[in-house]
Design an enzyme around this catalytic site. Structure first.
Site, PDB file in Angstrom:
ATOM      1  N   PHE A 196      30.744  46.183  34.090  1.00  0.00           N
ATOM      2  CA  PHE A 196      31.380  46.164  35.699  1.00  0.00           C
ATOM      3  C   PHE A 196      32.805  46.956  36.136  1.00  0.00           C
ATOM      4  O   PHE A 196      32.713  47.658  37.138  1.00  0.00           O
ATOM      5  CB  PHE A 196      31.617  44.517  35.821  1.00  0.00           C
ATOM      6  N   TYR A 197      33.801  46.606  35.188  1.00  0.00           N
ATOM      7  CA  TYR A 197      34.986  47.144  35.558  1.00  0.00           C
ATOM      8  C   TYR A 197      34.780  48.706  35.568  1.00  0.00           C
ATOM      9  O   TYR A 197      35.580  49.630  36.277  1.00  0.00           O
ATOM     10  CB  TYR A 197      36.077  46.587  34.476  1.00  0.00           C
ATOM     11  N   ARG A 198      34.042  49.451  34.434  1.00  0.00           N
ATOM     12  CA  ARG A 198      33.852  50.643  34.363  1.00  0.00           C
ATOM     13  C   ARG A 198      33.116  51.436  35.757  1.00  0.00           C
ATOM     14  O   ARG A 198      33.485  52.458  36.085  1.00  0.00           O
ATOM     15  CB  ARG A 198      33.159  51.289  33.206  1.00  0.00           C
ATOM     16  N   PHE A 245      33.705  50.436  38.715  1.00  0.00           N
ATOM     17  CA  PHE A 245      34.724  50.780  39.594  1.00  0.00           C
ATOM     18  C   PHE A 245      35.666  51.779  39.018  1.00  0.00           C
ATOM     19  O   PHE A 245      36.936  51.857  39.816  1.00  0.00           O
ATOM     20  CB  PHE A 245      35.122  49.401  40.066  1.00  0.00           C
TER      21      PHE A 245
END
Length: 172
Positions: free
Chosen positions: A144-146, A148
C-alpha cells in the site's frame, strides 16, 4: 440508480467519537484505537485523527501522527548525500492507519493517507521534518505505502519513508 457516495470527514479524535464497533481485521490496530488512542492523545504522545460520516460519531478509520527521528545512514545513499550531516534527522511518524472492514475497497485508506500527508507537510513547515516515516505491519501494508511512492530505509524493508519534498509536491 446508485446511491450518492457518503462524504466522509476526518477530525481529531476526542471523547465524542464512538470507537467500540471499529474492526479493521487486525487485532492490534483495533485494540489500539479502542484502548490506547485516547490516552496517547491526552498525554500528547500521538495525535489521532478519525474518519467519520457527517453527523455520525462512529469511527470508520483512523491514523496517528507523532514526531520521530531516523539516522542519516538509514537513508538511501543518493538522498543521504543531499541532506545536512546531522546524527538524527527529524521525521513525522505515521504510526498507525486503519480502515473499518465495512469500508475496505472504498479508497478510504488513500483518503486517510492523503490527509495524514497534508497534515505532515503543514507540521513540517512549523517544526521541521524531512520525511514521513511508516512501519508497515505486513506485506499488504508495505505494498500500500510503496504504491504511493514510499521507499524502504537501508536494511529495513518494513520501515518506509516519503521525503517531505515529495509530500509537498503532491499538494502543489
Amino acid at each position: 440508480m446508485a446511491a450518492a457516495p457518503v462524504p466522509y470527514g476526518i477530525e481529531p479524535l476526542d471523547k465524542r467519537h464512538d470507537r467500540s464497533a471499529f474492526s479493521c481485521g487486525v487485532e492490534a490496530l483495533d485494540r489500539y484505537l479502542k484502548q490506547q488512542a485516547r490516552q496517547d492523545v491526552d498525554k500528547r504522545v500521538a495525535a489521532a485523527f478519525v474518519l467519520v460520516a457527517p453527523a455520525a460519531l462512529q469511527v470508520l478509520g483512523y491514523y496517528t501522527l507523532s514526531a520521530s527521528t531516523i539516522t542519516a545512514d538509514a537513508l538511501p545513499p543518493e538522498l543521504a548525500r543531499k541532506i545536512p550531516r546531522y546524527p538524527q534527522l527529524p521525521v513525522v511518524l505515521l504510526g498507525r492507519l486503519a480502515v473499518d472492514s465495512t469500508l475496505k475497497g472504498c479508497q478510504q485508506g488513500e483518503f486517510l493517507l492523503m490527509d495524514a500527508l497534508r497534515r505532515s507537510r503543514d507540521a513540517a513547515a512549523l517544526i521541521g521534518a524531512m520525511a514521513v516515516l511508516v512501519e508497515a505491519k505486513d506485506k499488504s501494508a508495505e505494498a500500500f505505502y510503496r504504491h504511493f511512492g514510499f521507499q524502504p530505509l537501508q536494511g529495513q524493508p518494513a520501515r518506509l519513508f516519503l521525503s517531505m519534498k515529495t509530500v509537498a509536491a503532491l499538494f502543489e
